[in-house]
Design an enzyme around this catalytic site. Structure first.
Site, short mmCIF file in Angstrom:
data_model
loop_
_atom_site.label_atom_id
_atom_site.label_comp_id
_atom_site.label_asym_id
_atom_site.label_seq_id
_atom_site.Cartn_x
_atom_site.Cartn_y
_atom_site.Cartn_z
N HIS A 60 -12.56 -7.56 39.35
CA HIS A 60 -11.47 -8.44 39.78
C HIS A 60 -10.12 -7.75 39.59
O HIS A 60 -9.51 -7.84 38.53
CB HIS A 60 -11.51 -9.74 38.97
CG HIS A 60 -10.64 -10.83 39.52
ND1 HIS A 60 -11.00 -12.15 39.47
CD2 HIS A 60 -9.43 -10.80 40.13
CE1 HIS A 60 -10.04 -12.89 40.01
NE2 HIS A 60 -9.07 -12.09 40.41
N HIS A 62 -6.28 -6.65 41.82
CA HIS A 62 -5.43 -6.80 43.00
C HIS A 62 -4.69 -5.47 43.18
O HIS A 62 -3.90 -5.09 42.32
CB HIS A 62 -4.42 -7.93 42.80
CG HIS A 62 -5.07 -9.27 42.61
ND1 HIS A 62 -5.32 -10.12 43.66
CD2 HIS A 62 -5.53 -9.90 41.50
CE1 HIS A 62 -5.90 -11.23 43.21
NE2 HIS A 62 -6.04 -11.12 41.89
N ASN A 94 -6.26 -10.75 48.80
CA ASN A 94 -4.94 -11.32 49.13
C ASN A 94 -3.88 -10.24 49.37
O ASN A 94 -2.85 -10.19 48.71
CB ASN A 94 -4.49 -12.32 48.06
CG ASN A 94 -4.42 -11.73 46.67
OD1 ASN A 94 -5.01 -10.69 46.39
ND2 ASN A 94 -3.68 -12.38 45.79
N ASP A 152 -9.54 -15.85 46.42
CA ASP A 152 -8.88 -15.78 45.12
C ASP A 152 -7.39 -16.04 45.22
O ASP A 152 -6.70 -15.48 46.06
CB ASP A 152 -9.10 -14.40 44.48
CG ASP A 152 -8.55 -14.34 43.07
OD1 ASP A 152 -9.02 -15.13 42.24
OD2 ASP A 152 -7.64 -13.53 42.81
N HIS A 179 -12.32 -18.80 42.58
CA HIS A 179 -11.10 -18.98 41.78
C HIS A 179 -10.96 -20.49 41.68
O HIS A 179 -10.61 -21.14 42.65
CB HIS A 179 -9.91 -18.34 42.50
CG HIS A 179 -8.57 -18.77 41.97
ND1 HIS A 179 -7.63 -17.87 41.53
CD2 HIS A 179 -8.00 -19.98 41.83
CE1 HIS A 179 -6.55 -18.52 41.13
NE2 HIS A 179 -6.74 -19.81 41.31
N HIS A 232 -12.23 -15.50 36.27
CA HIS A 232 -11.28 -15.76 35.17
C HIS A 232 -11.41 -17.12 34.47
O HIS A 232 -10.54 -17.97 34.57
CB HIS A 232 -9.84 -15.54 35.63
CG HIS A 232 -9.47 -16.04 37.00
ND1 HIS A 232 -9.70 -17.33 37.38
CD2 HIS A 232 -8.91 -15.43 38.06
CE1 HIS A 232 -9.27 -17.49 38.63
NE2 HIS A 232 -8.79 -16.35 39.06
N ASN A 278 -2.17 -17.04 36.07
CA ASN A 278 -2.95 -18.14 36.65
C ASN A 278 -4.43 -17.73 36.69
O ASN A 278 -4.75 -16.75 37.35
CB ASN A 278 -2.47 -18.44 38.07
CG ASN A 278 -3.11 -19.70 38.61
OD1 ASN A 278 -3.62 -20.52 37.85
ND2 ASN A 278 -3.12 -19.83 39.93
N ASP A 305 -8.43 -9.04 36.23
CA ASP A 305 -7.51 -9.77 37.12
C ASP A 305 -6.17 -9.02 37.19
O ASP A 305 -5.10 -9.64 37.22
CB ASP A 305 -7.33 -11.21 36.65
CG ASP A 305 -6.68 -12.10 37.72
OD1 ASP A 305 -6.41 -11.59 38.83
OD2 ASP A 305 -6.44 -13.28 37.44
N HIS A 309 3.02 -6.88 39.67
CA HIS A 309 4.22 -7.41 40.32
C HIS A 309 5.38 -6.53 39.92
O HIS A 309 5.44 -6.03 38.79
CB HIS A 309 4.51 -8.85 39.90
CG HIS A 309 3.52 -9.84 40.42
ND1 HIS A 309 3.37 -10.10 41.76
CD2 HIS A 309 2.61 -10.61 39.78
CE1 HIS A 309 2.43 -11.01 41.92
NE2 HIS A 309 1.95 -11.34 40.75
#
Lengths: 424, 304
Positions: A60, A62, A94, A152, A179, A232, A278, A305, A309
């Site tokens: 998991h 991103h 995503n 997700d 999710h 998660h 989250n 996860d 950012h």
């Protein structure tokens, strides 16, 4: 090219062995596991005092590529993975465009092929545009190499659509990754609902929103007799629900992230947006229940996860900050704390970091002669201080900056090639 | 003390020091010429990123009476409207060399964020549902002046606790000073585990008001009705409005307080609001005294 990982303690739970030995690697494959390796003409990695484990799999992450490369791209993501000891990662869909089309899946594979060697397996969108309205072309996505499907971050709220997604995906043996979140309950929420949301004056996201959706999704999996993976898991109630359905024989696997076993909602007191995640950091009782679930086998895997950012997105008023933290490069020491605290044996730690092989059906999980040499070497006792500025990831959004931790990745080996090694 | 972010991190002595300092400013505010040179040459920016009449004016009056140079920024007139981040706006304001910034913001924790970006003193004039320290201090000043102390007082705090920074700051302050707080409001307006903050939670206002020395009302935020907090104003006022009948359950000399702006006929009956027991306008006057004391202690008093 011959590589010998010498004199480490090889932790090989799937084979049922933890022993001090050496591993000989040739042409990307393990050729011998022996206490007396022939090191002639070989590169030798001295693993004395270290653990040698099957390559870690993070199911998991991103990577923000395509679309948000300023946060992370596939190359920097794979570097961060290697630095964290991961030899395989599964990326969430995503991106922009979302991974709801086969071209994006192919693009990800092409980019990863030019990377450092860490293996990337894309998880595709379950619905078009992750909108939760209509089916993504799951057959074609599977054919293109997607390893599972998920919405997700934007969970499917329409239960009828969830049923159809799972039914349709089953034709192509694609598993749905849930999710679990009730968006009505979390719409304006900034953190877990409880004493600390009251004190800090923030809208809370109650445990009920996560647990009720896990219950719904587990029921659906049981009803359809299909596997499901719960992403998660953060709360005690969620653990109890997963346990309930597992005991009934439903095909459920579950993961949690290192931050849920390390921090609680009390950590939001400084209003550091790097504690905004989250699902949110929960209460101390939840944290302890999640640790127990790792022990009891209710939760099967550790996944980070990893959610990069940019600093300018996080250095804003709390409510305006996006959720998520980077996790690849801090996961091992945070989870090893459970080993040092004698909560979990080293074999279980290794199982949790490699369970992706069975959950996602990825090659790996054990070190054996003839298998690809995906191996993670780590020093469980090395002490260091987390410095976000040293991350390989493009992003710095971690709540663990300055943490004194114990345990570090020594080397990450993919197909017999050292893709990362730490200068101690 | 460099910043005033909340009551949570103040101790009893610091609170009393502020209240006692406010007494001397109260005296100044009684004079014909209500101005002293205490903060001459100091620059204070009032940054209100949320509507405010009372608090902003009160701060500005306090600053001007202390002879500080003051500048007001509202979000509608600021670069934030043009897409600049708060952090960049803060850095730009910092570059102009202010001594203090008074900040009102709808997001909890924003004053704390500014202390990490700026070098000047940050004074929280209300952040989200988190804290509104100067309001709690002026409430305390009012209670202290009227009741002579805090020990053993029963304070009923009624209404929308969930969305109220005034409630949180007052709960901290009153607990530290030895008063007892009973709260009441509809279930949708009570935050989770609020009893752990050291208050008694009562289902209906009549139990909280019983024998109270102070009845402190909180504003119903009408704009939040759409958030499914209560059915309508008629039902809210039927069960949660402070009426003369409800007030009779409190002690005879009980004070009625409200941080304003009040919704007459919603959370407070006109008769009570304008009645003898109401000290609502006194609170406003005291606000200037207390804010002068805070500014003096943060900017002028430290090295004297």
């Amino acid at each position: 090219m011959k590589l010998v990982i010498k004199n480490g303690t090889v932790v090989n739970p799937l084979v049922g062995k933890t022993e001090k030995t050496s591993i000989v690697i040739e042409n990307g494959k393990v050729t011998e596991i022996t206490a007396k390796p022939d090191t002639k003409d070989a590169e030798v990695f001295n693993a004395e005092g270290m653990f040698v484990a099957p390559g870690f799999i993070d199911i998991h992450v991103h990577f923000r590529d395509p679309g948000f490369e300023y946060k992370e791209d596939i190359f920097s993501g794979l570097e961060a993975a290697a630095a964290g000891g991961f030899t395989s990662v599964c990326t969430m869909p995503n991106t922009k465009p979302a991974a709801d089309n086969v071209e994006t899946i192919r693009y990800m594979y092409e980019r990863a092929a030019k990377g450092n060697g860490v293996k990337l397996y894309p998880i595709a969108a379950a619905t078009k545009g992750l909108k939760g309205e209509s089916l993504a072309p799951i057959g074609e996505l599977a054919e293109g190499g997607a390893i599972a499907i998920s919405d997700d971050g934007r969970p499917i709220q329409n239960t009828d659509l969830l049923k159809r997604v799972m039914e349709y995906a089953s034709t192509f043996d694609m598993m749905y990754v849930s999710h679990s979140e009730d968006l009505y309950l979390s719409e304006t929420a900034q953190m877990n609902e409880g004493y600390y949301s009251t004190v800090y004056g923030m809208t809370g996201n109650p445990v009920v929103g996560e647990a009720s959706q896990i219950a719904r999704d587990c029921m659906m999996a049981e009803y359809l007799k299909l596997p499901i993976h719960i992403a998660h898991v953060s709360a005690a109630l969620s653990v109890d629900i997963i346990k309930f359905f597992k005991e009934r024989g439903a095909k459920i696997t579950a993961e949690t992230a290192p931050h849920y076993i390390t921090l609680t909602d009390e950590a939001l007191g400084g209003f550091d947006t790097n504690t905004k995640i989250n699902p949110p950091l929960r209460s101390e009782a939840d944290r302890l229940a999640v640790i127990k679930a790792l022990k009891d086998g209710i939760i099967d895997a550790i996944a980070t996860d990893h959610a990069p950012h940019h600093q300018r997105e996080k250095e804003v008023e709390f409510n305006n900050a996006p959720s998520g933290i980077v996790g690849l490069e801090t996961a091992l020491p945070l989870v090893l704390k459970l080993y040092h605290d004698k909560e979990l044996p080293i074999e279980r730690i290794v199982e949790l970091f490699t369970a992706g092989y069975k959950i996602m059906g990825i090659d790996g999980g054990k070190i054996e002669v003839g298998a690809p040499a995906d191996i993670t070497v780590f020093d469980p006792d090395y002490q260091w201080t987390v410095d976000k500025n040293m991350f390989k990831s493009k992003s710095r959004n971690t709540p663990f900056h300055g943490f004194h931790v114990k345990g570090a990745v020594s080397a990450t080996i993919v197909d017999g090639k050292i893709v990362y090694s730490r200068d101690f | 003390m460099k910043h005033l972010l909340g009551i949570e991190n103040l101790n009893k002595d610091q609170i009393m020091n502020i209240l006692e300092t406010a007494v001397s400013f109260a005296e100044i505010n009684q004079r014909q010429i209500k101005k002293v040179p205490t903060l001459k040459g100091k620059t204070i920016i009032n940054f209100f990123a949320e509507p405010s009449t009372r608090t902003r004016t009160s701060f500005e009056v306090a600053e001007k009476r202390l002879s500080a140079d003051t500048y007001n920024i509202a979000v509608s007139g600021s670069a934030i409207q043009k897409g600049e981040t708060l952090a960049d706006t803060a850095l730009n304001l910092q570059a102009m060399g202010p001594d203090a910034m008074v900040i009102r913001h709808s997001v909890s924790g924003t004053p704390q964020l500014l202390t990490e970006i700026m070098d000047c003193s940050i004074i929280n004039a209300g952040d989200g549902f988190h804290e509104h320290p100067t309001q709690a201090l002026l409430d305390a000043y009012t209670i202290w002046q009227r009741k002579g102390g805090f020990e053993g007082l029963k304070v009923a705090l009624l209404g929308d606790i969930y969305h109220s920074r005034v409630a949180r700051s007052n709960i901290y302050l009153l607990n530290k000073m030895g008063a007892h707080v009973s709260i009441s409001g509809p279930g949708t307006m009570l935050p989770k585990e609020v009893e752990k903050m050291g208050v008694t939670v009562e289902k209906l206002p009549k139990y909280a008001v019983q024998d109270a020395d102070i009845v402190m009302m909180l504003r119903v935020q009408n704009e939040r009705a759409s958030n499914l907090l209560y059915p309508d104003v008629r039902e809210y006022s039927r069960y949660f409005m402070l009426t003369p009948e409800l007030l009779k359950l409190a002690k005879k000399d009980a004070l009625v307080m409200h941080p304003g702006p009040a919704n007459r006929g919603v959370e407070i009956d006109d008769v009570v609001m304008d009645g003898e027991q109401s000290v609502i306008l006194e609170q406003v006057s005291n606000g200037v005294n207390v804010r002068m004391a805070v500014l003096y202690l943060l900017l002028g008093g430290a090295d004297k």
